[in-house]
Design an enzyme around this catalytic site. Structure first.
Site, PDB file in Angstrom:
ATOM      1  CG  MET A  30     -11.288  33.704  -8.753  1.00 51.63           C
ATOM      2  SD  MET A  30     -13.196  33.235  -8.869  1.00 51.63           S
ATOM      3  CE  MET A  30     -13.147  32.185  -7.490  1.00 51.63           C
ATOM      4  CG  LEU A  33      -3.830  36.336  -3.225  1.00 48.00           C
ATOM      5  CD1 LEU A  33      -2.586  37.422  -3.694  1.00 48.00           C
ATOM      6  CD2 LEU A  33      -4.463  35.429  -4.339  1.00 48.00           C
ATOM      7  CG  HIS A  37      -4.045  31.999  -4.046  1.00 48.75           C
ATOM      8  ND1 HIS A  37      -4.714  32.341  -3.066  1.00 48.75           N
ATOM      9  CD2 HIS A  37      -4.994  31.385  -5.161  1.00 48.75           C
ATOM     10  CE1 HIS A  37      -6.041  31.978  -3.484  1.00 48.75           C
ATOM     11  NE2 HIS A  37      -6.029  31.571  -4.603  1.00 48.75           N
ATOM     12  N   GLY A 147      -3.353  25.114  -9.446  1.00 45.65           N
ATOM     13  CA  GLY A 147      -3.309  24.004  -8.314  1.00 45.65           C
ATOM     14  C   GLY A 147      -3.870  22.839  -8.255  1.00 45.65           C
ATOM     15  CE  LYS A 149      -8.624  24.692  -3.200  1.00 50.95           C
ATOM     16  NZ  LYS A 149     -10.042  24.632  -3.143  1.00 50.95           N
ATOM     17  CD  GLN A 153      -9.702  26.314 -12.093  1.00 49.55           C
ATOM     18  OE1 GLN A 153     -10.856  26.899 -11.784  1.00 49.55           O
ATOM     19  NE2 GLN A 153      -8.441  26.636 -11.342  1.00 49.55           N
ATOM     20  CB  VAL A 176      -0.531  24.751  -0.223  1.00 47.97           C
ATOM     21  CG1 VAL A 176       0.111  25.509   1.203  1.00 47.97           C
ATOM     22  CG2 VAL A 176       0.518  24.989  -1.248  1.00 47.97           C
ATOM     23  CB  SER A 185     -10.226  26.710   0.076  1.00 46.58           C
ATOM     24  OG  SER A 185     -11.258  27.479  -0.409  1.00 46.58           O
ATOM     25  CB  SER A 186     -10.574  32.209  -1.186  1.00 47.70           C
ATOM     26  OG  SER A 186      -9.167  32.173  -1.828  1.00 47.70           O
TER      27      SER A 186
END
Ligand code: AMP
Length: 281
Positions: A30, A33, A37, A147, A149, A153, A176, A185-186
């Site tokens: 999404m 990055l 990512h 990922g 994380k 999902q 990571v 995380s974004s």
């Protein structure tokens, strides 16, 4: 790197790549990055000839309109990072391109999407499944990288590919982390300075859970985690679960399962962060 906004152009390009006998590795994102990512892109590079990344903030997987509105968007920076990481193709469609009409597909993942993220974010995984299935149909990758994380999902996407016999290998990639242990995380960039300072407590708590999992009972560990977050006024624990890594069923005693992962969701102010740690596998 080529940036493409339409489904038809993406299909044509990938067809021409496959005719040359090249393998396609795919990293759906999404955007906004970070190194998490980029690590997925690098892993994809190792195993495939042609790397596709998608950036699409998928509105139908957001159960909270403010979360969708505030989600960071920084396409110019993202493009620079993808060029550096030697990505070959960026698919960056608009919402209209992906959903010319509303997609009302309902998936049935049994119990997998009823717990944890699925329980607290109703409709989230259905929205994820709709977009990932569409993306797989457009990109037709040999391998797709996800990922750890977002562990739930990953399990659900795996199930999706089995249920629909989608010929793609799902490759899990290690989480990571920042130097202080916080999972990248974004959403981390939405944290205030003081929230960012205490955010590493999430992973520190998970590591303490792992250390104690040798001798403490599961209910003792749950109490321990709840106590940890009660100490911090600015943090609110949404859930902490210890589940079987394959079925995602809650484990009540260690004898219940041969694999176990501890998963957590925590609010820091309005920012919701998730993380996990494998206890045994
Ligand atoms: P997102 O852009 O948040 O939807 O994430 C896109 C992909 O990157 C998903 O497969 C995520 O699990 C993965 N990802 C996000 N954060 C990390 C991280 N810190 N380490 C590894 N993978 C990650």
């Amino acid at each position: 790197m080529k940036t493409v906004n339409t489904i038809s152009e993406t299909r044509d390009l990938i067809n021409s790549i496959k005719i040359q006998g090249k393998t396609v590795g795919f990293v759906p994102t999404m955007g906004a990055l970070h190194d998490g990512h980029i690590t997925l892109i690098r892993e994809a590079r190792k195993e495939n000839n042609f790397i596709v990344c998608s950036i699409f903030v998928n509105p139908i997987q957001f159960n909270n309109p403010n979360d969708l509105k505030n989600y960071p968007r920084e396409i110019e920076k993202d493009i620079k990072k993808l060029v550096e990481a030697k990505c070959d193709l960026l698919f960056h469609p608009s919402v209209e391109e992906m959903y010319p009409e509303p997609d009302n597909t309902i998936f049935d993942f049994g119990d997998l999407d009823k717990v944890m993220e699925g329980a607290f974010r109703p409709g989230h995984f259905n929205g994820v499944a709709v977009v990932v299935k569409k993306l797989f149909e457009i990109v037709t990758p040999h391998r797709a990288y996800f990922g750890m994380k977002d562990y739930q999902q990953l399990v659900i996407i795996h199930q999706l590919t089995k249920d629909y016999e989608i010929p793609v290998e799902i490759v899990p990639c290690t989480t990571v982390r920042e130097k202080d242990g916080l999972a990248m995380s974004s959403r981390n960039q939405l944290l205030s300075k003081s929230e960012r300072k205490i955010a590493p407590i999430i992973y520190e708590t998970l590591k303490l859970v792992k250390v104690q999992s040798g001798y403490a009972t599961i209910s003792e560990l749950k109490d321990f985690v709840h106590d940890q977050f009660r100490k911090h006024k600015n943090m609110k624990l949404e859930y902490f679960e210890i589940v079987d890594m394959y079925t995602l069923k809650s484990i009540r005693t260690w004898a219940d399962s041969r694999t176990a992962i501890a998963c957590i969701a925590v609010y820091l102010g309005n920012v919701r962060l998730i993380d996990n740690i494998i206890l045994f596998s």
